[in-house]
Write a protein that holds these residues in place. Structure first.
Motif, short mmCIF file in Angstrom:
data_model
loop_
_atom_site.label_atom_id
_atom_site.label_comp_id
_atom_site.label_asym_id
_atom_site.label_seq_id
_atom_site.Cartn_x
_atom_site.Cartn_y
_atom_site.Cartn_z
N MET A 246 41.16 -14.58 20.17
CA MET A 246 40.25 -15.07 19.13
C MET A 246 39.34 -16.16 19.68
SD MET A 246 42.87 -15.22 15.87
CE MET A 246 41.63 -15.92 14.78
N LYS A 247 39.88 -17.02 20.55
CA LYS A 247 39.04 -18.06 21.16
C LYS A 247 37.97 -17.44 22.03
CE LYS A 247 37.85 -22.19 22.54
NZ LYS A 247 37.16 -23.14 21.65
N THR A 248 38.33 -16.42 22.81
CA THR A 248 37.36 -15.76 23.67
C THR A 248 36.28 -15.05 22.86
OG1 THR A 248 39.09 -15.43 25.33
CG2 THR A 248 37.09 -14.10 25.55
N ALA A 249 36.68 -14.47 21.73
CA ALA A 249 35.73 -13.75 20.88
C ALA A 249 34.89 -14.69 20.01
CB ALA A 249 36.47 -12.76 19.99
N GLY A 250 35.18 -15.98 20.03
CA GLY A 250 34.42 -16.92 19.23
C GLY A 250 34.85 -16.99 17.78
N ALA A 251 36.01 -16.43 17.45
CA ALA A 251 36.48 -16.44 16.07
C ALA A 251 37.37 -17.63 15.76
CB ALA A 251 37.25 -15.15 15.76
N LEU A 252 37.76 -18.39 16.76
CA LEU A 252 38.62 -19.55 16.57
C LEU A 252 37.82 -20.80 16.87
CD1 LEU A 252 41.48 -20.69 16.00
CD2 LEU A 252 41.93 -20.49 18.45
N SER A 253 37.57 -21.61 15.85
CA SER A 253 36.80 -22.84 16.00
C SER A 253 37.77 -23.99 16.30
CB SER A 253 35.97 -23.12 14.74
OG SER A 253 35.07 -22.08 14.51
#
Length: 383
Positions: free
Chosen positions: A370-377
């Protein structure tokens, strides 16, 4: 033109707000609901530069053990230390004599010298076995000098130790509760030298925040100037604050009032801390999740091996043969794509991750993806 029939697309399952997976107990302890930042005393947020503790260390001997001391053949330094101590007491051991000791153990003694400690005060010490002693229970620590980083002696330790464990062994069986190779001597050391802490000697002193934050530093400066007048404090950087010191006879009262000031810290940056060894996941209340679709599945391989005996027929001249037969099955569960809606609070984030039905180890991989995909702020930290 011939129209191709579209293949059936995977369904997007709606997010179910259920707590089937106990992420709330593992990832978030007591912070499921957003709570605004509250004011804290300055003494909880910062410390005064120069007012600090100092570690002390020493090497000594523990005597009076009930046959549970070091085995001197394997720990020769215990015998050497005992010989040196006896020589200082006027006792000479003949050459070639190999003492077989059972009631003596070499130990390391550690302590913390608090700030502003004066000669004659008592401090607690911790005693830990250095050799292969089975237990330090019932032992007495002989006079041990405790030195600082500069090599000077600041305290002297001696006394009977308190061990919080117990154990017994017989005929190869052993039962033990807690640790027997270390213990504590309350008020076991006497301070011999003080460490001077010149606070405000040059007309100013510095306050250091526990966490670097420009916003919290500025709020602390504003609170000090409101209480003691403009120009009393100024920020040096994101952690340090320079404060103008009053007259020497007024500094204790000034610092007491300063530490009691209430400052509202700014909200910490969003962070997810993952313990790769235990699988624990901890999030703070600033973590946010954006809309994303996640497919999570688990793959399991089961191998069953059973012995098989081949028995030849009568009078066939053959021999009995034992063999192994294995049955392998591969199961892949889950894998359906689930829609995780963006969360506006930490409780929404927990609910969305709970819906995936992942265990803590799988959750680590999901958060990284999720961090890599930009979904985790949030900042992802692996410890």
């Amino acid at each position: 033109m011939k129209t191709l029939q579209a293949s059936r697309a995977p369904r997007l399952f709606p997010l179910r707000l259920s707590f089937r997976f106990p992420l709330a107990a593992l990832a978030v302890m007591g912070v499921l609901f957003f709570s605004p930042a509250h004011a804290e005393r300055l003494k909880e947020l910062a410390s005064i530069q120069g007012v600090r503790d100092n570690p002390l260390i020493g090497y000594g001997l523990m005597v009076g053990l009930d046959g549970t001391g070091d085995q001197t053949m394997q720990t020769p330094f215990t015998t050497q230390s005992l010989n040196n101590m006896l020589q200082q007491l006027g006792i000479t051991i003949p050459q070639g004599v190999n003492m077989q000791l059972k009631n003596v153990a070499a130990v390391m003694v550690t302590a913390t010298l608090p700030s502003f400690a004066r000669p004659g005060q008592n401090i607690d010490v911790t005693v830990s076995s250095m050799g292969n002693a089975k237990s330090l229970r019932g032992g007495t620590l002989l006079m041990t000098p405790l030195k600082g980083i500069d090599g000077a002696t600041y305290a002297v330790a001696q006394g009977n130790m308190v061990v919080g464990g117990a154990g017994a062994s017989a005929n190869g069986s052993k039962v033990q509760v807690n640790q027997l190779s270390s213990g504590r001597i309350p008020a076991g050391a006497l301070v011999e030298r003080t460490v001077e802490a010149a606070v405000g000697a040059e007309g100013t002193f510095a306050i250091e925040l526990n966490r670097s934050d420009f916003g919290t530093t500025q709020r602390a400066v504003d609170a000090i100037n409101r209480q003691f007048g403009a120009g009393t404090a100024e920020a040096i950087d994101a952690r340090a604050i320079r404060v103008r010191a009053p007259e020497p006879q007024q500094r204790v009262g000034f610092l007491a009032r300063l530490e009691d000031l209430e400052v509202t810290p700014t909200q910490a940056s969003a962070r997810v801390v993952v313990n790769a060894r235990t699988g624990s996941v901890v999030m703070n209340q600033a973590v946010r999740v954006k809309d994303c679709a996640i497919a999570h599945g688990s793959l399991s391989v089961v191998i069953n091996t059973e012995p098989v005996v081949s028995q030849p027929g009568a009078f066939s001249g053959g021999s009995t043969v034992a063999a192994q037969t294995s049955q392998i099955s591969v199961n892949q569960g889950g894998g359906a794509i689930q829609m995780v809606r963006g969360g506006a609070s930490l409780s929404d984030v927990v609910k969305g991750l709970n819906a995936l039905g992942a265990n803590p180890q799988d959750l680590v991989s999901i958060l990284q993806a999720m961090k890599t995909a930009g979904a985790l702020s949030a900042e992802l930290e692996i410890i």
